[in-house]
Design an enzyme around this catalytic site. Sequence first.
Site, PDB file in Angstrom:
ATOM      1  N   ASN A 118     -24.763  68.397 -30.602  1.00 54.11           N
ATOM      2  CA  ASN A 118     -23.796  68.333 -31.704  1.00 54.11           C
ATOM      3  C   ASN A 118     -24.630  68.330 -32.979  1.00 54.11           C
ATOM      4  O   ASN A 118     -25.245  67.328 -33.313  1.00 54.11           O
ATOM      5  CB  ASN A 118     -22.940  67.072 -31.583  1.00 54.11           C
ATOM      6  CG  ASN A 118     -22.057  66.859 -32.802  1.00 54.11           C
ATOM      7  OD1 ASN A 118     -21.910  67.751 -33.644  1.00 54.11           O
ATOM      8  ND2 ASN A 118     -21.472  65.671 -32.915  1.00 54.11           N
ATOM      9  N   TRP A 119     -24.640  69.467 -33.643  1.00 57.59           N
ATOM     10  CA  TRP A 119     -25.521  69.601 -34.812  1.00 57.59           C
ATOM     11  C   TRP A 119     -25.002  68.841 -36.033  1.00 57.59           C
ATOM     12  O   TRP A 119     -25.724  68.686 -37.014  1.00 57.59           O
ATOM     13  CB  TRP A 119     -25.700  71.077 -35.161  1.00 57.59           C
ATOM     14  CG  TRP A 119     -26.623  71.817 -34.235  1.00 57.59           C
ATOM     15  CD1 TRP A 119     -27.292  71.301 -33.149  1.00 57.59           C
ATOM     16  CD2 TRP A 119     -26.997  73.198 -34.306  1.00 57.59           C
ATOM     17  NE1 TRP A 119     -28.051  72.288 -32.553  1.00 57.59           N
ATOM     18  CE2 TRP A 119     -27.886  73.456 -33.242  1.00 57.59           C
ATOM     19  CE3 TRP A 119     -26.653  74.241 -35.175  1.00 57.59           C
ATOM     20  CZ2 TRP A 119     -28.449  74.718 -33.024  1.00 57.59           C
ATOM     21  CZ3 TRP A 119     -27.207  75.504 -34.960  1.00 57.59           C
ATOM     22  CH2 TRP A 119     -28.105  75.733 -33.895  1.00 57.59           C
ATOM     23  N   LYS A 120     -23.718  68.450 -35.996  1.00 55.86           N
ATOM     24  CA  LYS A 120     -23.103  67.767 -37.152  1.00 55.86           C
ATOM     25  C   LYS A 120     -23.252  68.653 -38.406  1.00 55.86           C
ATOM     26  O   LYS A 120     -23.174  69.872 -38.283  1.00 55.86           O
ATOM     27  CB  LYS A 120     -23.705  66.367 -37.326  1.00 55.86           C
ATOM     28  CG  LYS A 120     -23.647  65.584 -36.001  1.00 55.86           C
ATOM     29  CD  LYS A 120     -23.960  64.123 -36.126  1.00 55.86           C
ATOM     30  CE  LYS A 120     -23.876  63.460 -34.751  1.00 55.86           C
ATOM     31  NZ  LYS A 120     -24.053  62.022 -34.792  1.00 55.86           N
ATOM     32  N   HIS A 159     -14.667  63.061 -32.560  1.00 57.66           N
ATOM     33  CA  HIS A 159     -15.955  62.385 -32.759  1.00 57.66           C
ATOM     34  C   HIS A 159     -15.736  61.148 -33.637  1.00 57.66           C
ATOM     35  O   HIS A 159     -14.915  61.164 -34.555  1.00 57.66           O
ATOM     36  CB  HIS A 159     -16.956  63.341 -33.411  1.00 57.66           C
ATOM     37  CG  HIS A 159     -18.347  62.807 -33.378  1.00 57.66           C
ATOM     38  ND1 HIS A 159     -18.795  61.880 -34.282  1.00 57.66           N
ATOM     39  CD2 HIS A 159     -19.372  63.029 -32.521  1.00 57.66           C
ATOM     40  CE1 HIS A 159     -20.037  61.558 -33.988  1.00 57.66           C
ATOM     41  NE2 HIS A 159     -20.413  62.241 -32.918  1.00 57.66           N
ATOM     42  N   SER A 181     -27.886  58.323 -29.632  1.00 59.31           N
ATOM     43  CA  SER A 181     -29.345  58.169 -29.637  1.00 59.31           C
ATOM     44  C   SER A 181     -29.986  58.551 -28.301  1.00 59.31           C
ATOM     45  O   SER A 181     -30.989  57.966 -27.896  1.00 59.31           O
ATOM     46  CB  SER A 181     -29.748  56.751 -30.044  1.00 59.31           C
ATOM     47  OG  SER A 181     -29.285  56.473 -31.363  1.00 59.31           O
ATOM     48  N   GLY A 234     -26.998  64.296 -30.661  1.00 56.37           N
ATOM     49  CA  GLY A 234     -27.009  64.588 -32.090  1.00 56.37           C
ATOM     50  C   GLY A 234     -28.402  64.989 -32.549  1.00 56.37           C
ATOM     51  O   GLY A 234     -28.843  66.125 -32.369  1.00 56.37           O
TER      52      GLY A 234
HETATM   53  P1  13P Z   1     -27.305  60.883 -32.164  1.00 54.86           P
HETATM   54  O1  13P Z   1     -27.833  61.501 -30.882  1.00 54.86           O
HETATM   55  O2  13P Z   1     -27.938  61.432 -33.386  1.00 54.86           O
HETATM   56  O3  13P Z   1     -27.273  59.399 -32.087  1.00 54.86           O
HETATM   57  O4  13P Z   1     -25.770  61.356 -32.253  1.00 54.86           O
HETATM   58  C1  13P Z   1     -24.974  61.219 -31.144  1.00 54.86           C
HETATM   59  C2  13P Z   1     -23.699  61.892 -31.411  1.00 54.86           C
HETATM   60  O5  13P Z   1     -22.925  61.459 -32.235  1.00 54.86           O
HETATM   61  C3  13P Z   1     -23.418  63.134 -30.698  1.00 54.86           C
HETATM   62  O6  13P Z   1     -22.112  63.555 -30.913  1.00 54.86           O
END
Ligand code: 13P
Length: 256
Positions: free
Chosen positions: A13-15, A98, A216, A237
């Site tokens: 999930n690149w956000k 999300h 994480s 993420g």
């Molecule tokens: P992180 O892996 O950066 O903690 O993010 C997790 C996440 O929200 C995936 O959708």
Amino acid sequence: MNKALRKAVIAGNWKMNMTPSQATALINEMKPLVADAKCDVVLCVPFVDIAAAVEAAKGSNIKIGAENVHFKASGAFTGEISAEMLKEAGVEYVVVGHSERRQYFGETDQTVNLRSLAALNAGLKPIICVGETLEQRELGYTETLLKFQTKMALTNVTADQLKDVIIAYEPVWAIGTGVTATADQADEGNGYVRQAIAEAYGEEAAQAVTVQYGGSMNAKNAAELVSKVNVDGGLIGGASLKAQDFSVIVKAASAE
Ligand code: 13P
């Protein structure tokens, strides 16, 4: 419990990261590193990156997802994107609900449900996110909340459509914080999700649903997390923005 009944899915999930040209470069770097994966590999990318990502991933085992979808088919919803638009653009998966959307953009269990239905009705696979805050965990509400969120998200989803559903258990306190749930906490949370599905659809159907862990997850902790019976891969993420780290996670899931 039978892990063999379901395929692990590692989804990035690149956000709000990566421009289209950066997306092309990262996918080109990832392709050879994940080519022999024995799990499904998905990258959920910002809307404007979809065209570049689909093009870059062509002919590889990387599938492209979006990060959200609107619940209406069309109309006066400025700034929104429909499931049909995503489908035609070559998208196969979409993240729904999300916690960042729940926290910052007013997403509710009801709209998560409507978005999931819109995705399924268009032939997209929703990756539906559920998860408790630290406060909810400390008050002892984790099981109740995860079961409630899961059942709400799946309201009016048919048993046949359930086959296209992925649920991601993402404890809010573990997202982007560097604090990972322990493997046992992840397994327990994913187990609550699966129990909720079993309560609604029966045990056999629940055993076939992919339930990911997210929060994480990284190259160091992935192997232990995905070794758990209820953890069928991950939603990643930060570590999905680094080809090498992401490929280590894919390899960990492939070994299961
Ligand atoms: P992180 O892996 O950066 O903690 O993010 C997790 C996440 O929200 C995936 O959708």
